[in-house]
Design a protein around this motif. Structure first.
Motif, PDB file in Angstrom:
ATOM      1  N   UNK A 262      -4.563  58.356 -54.217  1.00  0.00           N
ATOM      2  CA  UNK A 262      -3.931  56.985 -55.457  1.00  0.00           C
ATOM      3  C   UNK A 262      -4.570  55.747 -53.919  1.00  0.00           C
ATOM      4  N   UNK A 263      -5.008  55.061 -55.072  1.00  0.00           N
ATOM      5  CA  UNK A 263      -5.874  54.207 -55.202  1.00  0.00           C
ATOM      6  C   UNK A 263      -5.191  52.791 -54.487  1.00  0.00           C
ATOM      7  N   UNK A 264      -4.979  52.469 -53.976  1.00  0.00           N
ATOM      8  CA  UNK A 264      -3.804  50.309 -53.504  1.00  0.00           C
ATOM      9  C   UNK A 264      -5.275  49.824 -53.696  1.00  0.00           C
ATOM     10  N   UNK A 265      -4.995  49.481 -54.784  1.00  0.00           N
ATOM     11  CA  UNK A 265      -6.415  47.976 -55.685  1.00  0.00           C
ATOM     12  C   UNK A 265      -5.947  47.083 -54.575  1.00  0.00           C
ATOM     13  N   UNK A 266      -6.630  45.860 -54.397  1.00  0.00           N
ATOM     14  CA  UNK A 266      -6.729  44.420 -54.208  1.00  0.00           C
ATOM     15  C   UNK A 266      -5.686  43.666 -54.818  1.00  0.00           C
ATOM     16  N   UNK A 267      -4.938  42.847 -55.050  1.00  0.00           N
ATOM     17  CA  UNK A 267      -4.675  42.539 -55.756  1.00  0.00           C
ATOM     18  C   UNK A 267      -5.467  41.296 -56.619  1.00  0.00           C
ATOM     19  N   UNK A 268      -6.236  40.793 -55.779  1.00  0.00           N
ATOM     20  CA  UNK A 268      -7.786  39.486 -56.052  1.00  0.00           C
ATOM     21  C   UNK A 268      -8.575  40.577 -56.976  1.00  0.00           C
ATOM     22  N   UNK A 269      -8.030  41.400 -57.041  1.00  0.00           N
ATOM     23  CA  UNK A 269      -9.726  42.833 -57.736  1.00  0.00           C
ATOM     24  C   UNK A 269      -8.805  43.281 -59.071  1.00  0.00           C
ATOM     25  N   UNK A 270      -7.943  42.490 -59.375  1.00  0.00           N
ATOM     26  CA  UNK A 270      -6.956  43.711 -60.856  1.00  0.00           C
ATOM     27  C   UNK A 270      -7.452  42.857 -61.747  1.00  0.00           C
ATOM     28  N   UNK A 271      -7.447  41.786 -61.520  1.00  0.00           N
ATOM     29  CA  UNK A 271      -8.306  41.136 -62.913  1.00  0.00           C
ATOM     30  C   UNK A 271      -9.524  41.526 -62.520  1.00  0.00           C
ATOM     31  N   UNK A 272     -10.288  40.179 -63.726  1.00  0.00           N
ATOM     32  CA  UNK A 272     -11.915  39.863 -63.975  1.00  0.00           C
ATOM     33  C   UNK A 272     -12.109  39.487 -62.235  1.00  0.00           C
ATOM     34  N   UNK A 273     -13.228  40.275 -61.626  1.00  0.00           N
ATOM     35  CA  UNK A 273     -14.240  39.542 -60.195  1.00  0.00           C
ATOM     36  C   UNK A 273     -14.915  39.101 -60.796  1.00  0.00           C
ATOM     37  N   UNK A 274     -15.039  37.708 -60.507  1.00  0.00           N
ATOM     38  CA  UNK A 274     -16.274  36.718 -61.592  1.00  0.00           C
ATOM     39  C   UNK A 274     -16.976  36.147 -59.738  1.00  0.00           C
ATOM     40  N   UNK A 275     -18.299  36.214 -59.875  1.00  0.00           N
ATOM     41  CA  UNK A 275     -19.390  35.950 -58.522  1.00  0.00           C
ATOM     42  C   UNK A 275     -20.270  35.349 -59.579  1.00  0.00           C
ATOM     43  N   UNK A 276     -21.548  34.502 -58.330  1.00  0.00           N
ATOM     44  CA  UNK A 276     -22.545  33.988 -58.754  1.00  0.00           C
ATOM     45  C   UNK A 276     -23.714  34.031 -58.872  1.00  0.00           C
ATOM     46  N   UNK A 277     -24.454  34.828 -60.123  1.00  0.00           N
ATOM     47  CA  UNK A 277     -26.335  35.164 -59.510  1.00  0.00           C
ATOM     48  C   UNK A 277     -26.707  34.796 -57.804  1.00  0.00           C
ATOM     49  N   UNK A 278     -27.184  35.731 -57.901  1.00  0.00           N
ATOM     50  CA  UNK A 278     -27.639  35.375 -56.175  1.00  0.00           C
ATOM     51  C   UNK A 278     -26.530  35.693 -55.478  1.00  0.00           C
ATOM     52  N   UNK A 279     -24.878  35.849 -55.566  1.00  0.00           N
ATOM     53  CA  UNK A 279     -24.207  35.826 -53.720  1.00  0.00           C
ATOM     54  C   UNK A 279     -23.906  37.335 -53.872  1.00  0.00           C
ATOM     55  N   UNK A 280     -23.733  37.037 -52.805  1.00  0.00           N
ATOM     56  CA  UNK A 280     -23.387  39.047 -51.872  1.00  0.00           C
ATOM     57  C   UNK A 280     -21.973  39.303 -52.291  1.00  0.00           C
ATOM     58  N   UNK A 281     -22.026  41.080 -53.280  1.00  0.00           N
ATOM     59  CA  UNK A 281     -21.055  41.430 -52.608  1.00  0.00           C
ATOM     60  C   UNK A 281     -20.640  41.862 -52.167  1.00  0.00           C
ATOM     61  N   UNK A 282     -19.459  42.414 -51.654  1.00  0.00           N
ATOM     62  CA  UNK A 282     -18.612  43.776 -51.017  1.00  0.00           C
ATOM     63  C   UNK A 282     -16.992  43.142 -50.851  1.00  0.00           C
ATOM     64  N   UNK A 283     -16.788  44.867 -51.691  1.00  0.00           N
ATOM     65  CA  UNK A 283     -15.909  45.477 -52.339  1.00  0.00           C
ATOM     66  C   UNK A 283     -15.441  46.035 -51.805  1.00  0.00           C
ATOM     67  N   UNK A 284     -13.818  45.794 -50.838  1.00  0.00           N
ATOM     68  CA  UNK A 284     -13.157  47.012 -49.748  1.00  0.00           C
ATOM     69  C   UNK A 284     -11.964  47.546 -50.702  1.00  0.00           C
ATOM     70  N   UNK A 285     -11.723  48.983 -51.215  1.00  0.00           N
ATOM     71  CA  UNK A 285     -10.709  49.312 -52.274  1.00  0.00           C
ATOM     72  C   UNK A 285      -9.865  50.569 -51.234  1.00  0.00           C
ATOM     73  N   UNK A 286      -9.024  49.783 -50.518  1.00  0.00           N
ATOM     74  CA  UNK A 286      -9.094  51.233 -49.760  1.00  0.00           C
ATOM     75  C   UNK A 286      -8.140  52.335 -50.687  1.00  0.00           C
ATOM     76  N   UNK A 287      -7.445  53.584 -50.596  1.00  0.00           N
ATOM     77  CA  UNK A 287      -6.712  54.807 -51.083  1.00  0.00           C
ATOM     78  C   UNK A 287      -6.564  55.310 -50.199  1.00  0.00           C
ATOM     79  N   UNK A 288      -5.550  56.785 -50.008  1.00  0.00           N
ATOM     80  CA  UNK A 288      -4.426  57.355 -50.225  1.00  0.00           C
ATOM     81  C   UNK A 288      -4.958  58.864 -49.976  1.00  0.00           C
ATOM     82  N   UNK A 289      -5.007  59.644 -49.259  1.00  0.00           N
ATOM     83  CA  UNK A 289      -5.129  61.180 -49.702  1.00  0.00           C
ATOM     84  C   UNK A 289      -4.980  61.473 -48.825  1.00  0.00           C
TER      85      UNK A 289
END
Length: 570
Positions: A262-289
């Motif tokens: 089971x993937x436990x998607x964070x609420x902030x990532x359920x909608x469109x994730x907007x980032x600016x050019x040049x920014x660092x992206x570090x997305x952590x998605x927890x899961x079970x199993x």
């Protein structure tokens, strides 16, 4: 003298017909007359007892399209067999006339219209030849019945296509639940149901999971052996037979799943994730199993580019890392966690945005009075996000400085007002999105010059108001009593325009510059001070105010009293 002819015997068929009861009348079918055919000449037999000879009518056999009697083997007796000289009996037929002639074309058409040869034979048997007929009545026109239309053979039943999306819905150590979707093509014959079959890995012995067909799209297979590796297939059945099987992609091991993935998607990532050019992206998605799931990533349905995107997986989460985001990193990232045949998926929409480019062009449409009309076109690159507005600036050619006149403006045209007469202006416009305004702008090529025009100013004329007013006392004098030797004052107030001149009178005599009296006037307050009045200072005092508009007077009585001392004090 000729001999008497022997009586003709009746045929058995005619005797049976005479004895049989007449059938009930049936509705006459449509009569279709055969086309006239040129029959060969037939020698007519002599009439019997004044009766006309029977005409050579078409027999029912000919009307039904039966071939001539000669072709069917039932030819009529020739006319030579009948005695020509002897007179026939009254009950005998006129002559053994040949059967009606049917042309070859009509005969062939009749043969083609009959269902088969046996039907024509039966028709020939039902209608006797001319020599069997004993009645001399003329035959009626033949009645043709339309043969029944041949029934169209039904289309053979066709099996359905294979069931779709066969997958595992549940699993434990003794049972397996399978689900699937109905076939894409079912056909006119419908669908009777499904049969589910399984076999162990390495064998070809398929075993049916149920005795009867099921109409559901889900089935649980019970009483399985823990540790077996099973292949499962689903077959759709209809009157056309069995369809092609829909099988699982991989064999299923029968064992208990400790914890489903089971993937436990964070609420902030359920909608469109907007980032600016040049920014660092570090997305952590927890899961079970349990046991540890197998994690996989796809971008827009294709494998990730490991040179741009780094994936770090642990027992509890997965990290998507991009050191410096670029526009090409935008897309749909799909994460999948899988434990055996169980799988859970989730998607992240990543949008990398930047500032837009400058508007394509800008032009000065017109200038009049203190105004200038402008138009421009949207930018070619919106920065991967929508344009939120425009910023319009103006610059005086004398100073060269830029000032913003419109901000967050949404239209593609504008009118700039309040320009200074005698100055020349140029304009520029910037595009704006959620990141910011464009680095460059579109500048007008033309110059808006505000020309000087002769303006004559004539101030409005106002009629001056006449504030002149005759004197009027607002507070009159009051009667007073004074004591000899004690200074007293008489007070009143007056108004008028222009300021009135004040005069004081005593017993109708103007008080001059006598030092005993002191006259004061301030802001319309008139005061007469009598210093240490004596016995002769009592009387009527009057205040008179004069100006060009008129005059006003006010009077009072002043009484001066003596102090009476007692005798003892004397």
């Amino acid at each position: 003298m000729p001999g008497k002819p022997a009586p003709m015997k009746k045929s058995p068929a005619k005797k049976a017909a005479e004895k049989a009861p007449e059938p009930a009348p049936e509705p006459a079918p449509a009569r279709v007359e055969a086309p006239p055919a040129e029959a060969p000449p037939v020698d007519a037999a002599p009439a019997v007892k004044g009766e006309a000879a029977a005409p050579a009518a078409e027999t029912p056999a000919a009307a039904e399209g039966v071939a001539p009697a000669a072709e069917e083997g039932a030819a009529a007796a020739p006319a030579a067999d009948a005695p020509a000289a002897d007179a026939p009996d009254a009950d005998a037929p006129a002559a053994d006339a040949p059967a009606a002639y049917v042309p070859a074309a009509d005969a062939s058409a009749a043969d083609a219209s009959t269902p088969d040869a046996s039907a024509a034979d039966s028709l020939a048997a039902d209608f006797p030849a001319a020599d069997d007929t004993t009645d001399a009545a003329p035959a009626e026109a033949a009645v043709v019945e339309k043969p029944p239309k041949a029934l169209t053979a039904p289309h053979p039943a066709v099996p359905t296509s294979a069931p779709l999306n066969v997958s595992v819905d549940d699993l434990n150590e003794t049972s397996l639940t399978i689900k699937w979707n109905e076939p894409q093509t079912i056909g006119d014959s419908g669908l009777d149901g499904y049969t589910i079959e399984y076999c162990k890995d390495g064998t070809t012995d398929w075993v049916a999971a149920q005795k009867e067909l099921t109409t559901a799209n889900r089935l649980c297979i019970h009483n399985l052996t823990t540790g077996d590796l099973l292949h499962v297939r689903v077959v759709a059945v209809n009157p056309g037979g069995r369809s092609e099987p829909g099988t699982l992609a991989q064999p299923v091991p029968i064992h208990e799943i400790a914890e489903r993935p089971k993937i436990r998607m964070p609420r902030a990532l359920r909608a469109c994730c907007v980032r600016k050019v040049g920014e660092q992206i570090n997305l952590v998605i927890p899961f079970l199993g349990k046991p540890k799931p197998v994690v996989s990533w796809l971008k827009d349905g294709k494998p990730l580019d490991t040179k741009r995107v780094n994936i770090r997986n642990s027992d509890k989460d997965s990290i998507l890392f991009i050191r410096s985001a670029e526009r090409d990193d935008s897309g749909v990232y799909e994460m999948s966690v899988k434990v055996d045949s169980f799988e859970d998926k989730s998607a992240i929409v990543l949008q990398i945005v930047e500032r837009p480019s400058n508007p394509t062009s800008m032009k000065l449409v017109d200038s009049w009075g203190f105004n200038a009309a402008l138009e421009w076109t949207p930018p070619k690159d919106n920065g991967n996000t929508e344009i939120t507005g425009y910023t319009v600036q103006k610059s005086d050619r004398k100073t060269g400085e830029w000032f913003s006149v419109l901000e967050h403006y949404h239209r593609l045209n504008a009118t700039i007002s309040d320009l200074i007469m005698g100055n020349s202006y140029i304009f520029r416009v910037f595009a704006e999105n959620q990141v910011g305004i464009s680095e460059t702008s579109a500048v007008t090529k033309g110059v808006a010059t505000i020309h000087k025009t002769g303006i004559s100013y004539k101030p409005p004329e106002y009629q001056e108001r006449d504030y002149s007013e005759a004197p009027k006392f607002t507070t009159p004098l009051s009667d007073r009593s004074a004591t000899v030797g004690y200074t007293t004052k008489l007070l009143c107030s007056v108004r008028g325009s222009p300021r009135p001149k004040i005069e004081w009178l005593k017993n109708q005599m103007i008080i001059g510059d006598d030092p005993k009296y002191r006259k004061l006037t301030n802001q319309g307050i008139c005061c007469l001070e009598i210093r240490k009045p004596g016995n002769f200072d009592g009387g009527i005092y009057t205040c008179r105010a004069k100006n060009p508009q008129g005059e006003a007077i006010v009077s009072c009585k002043l009484e001066v009293k003596h102090i009476i001392l007692p005798q003892a004090s004397k």
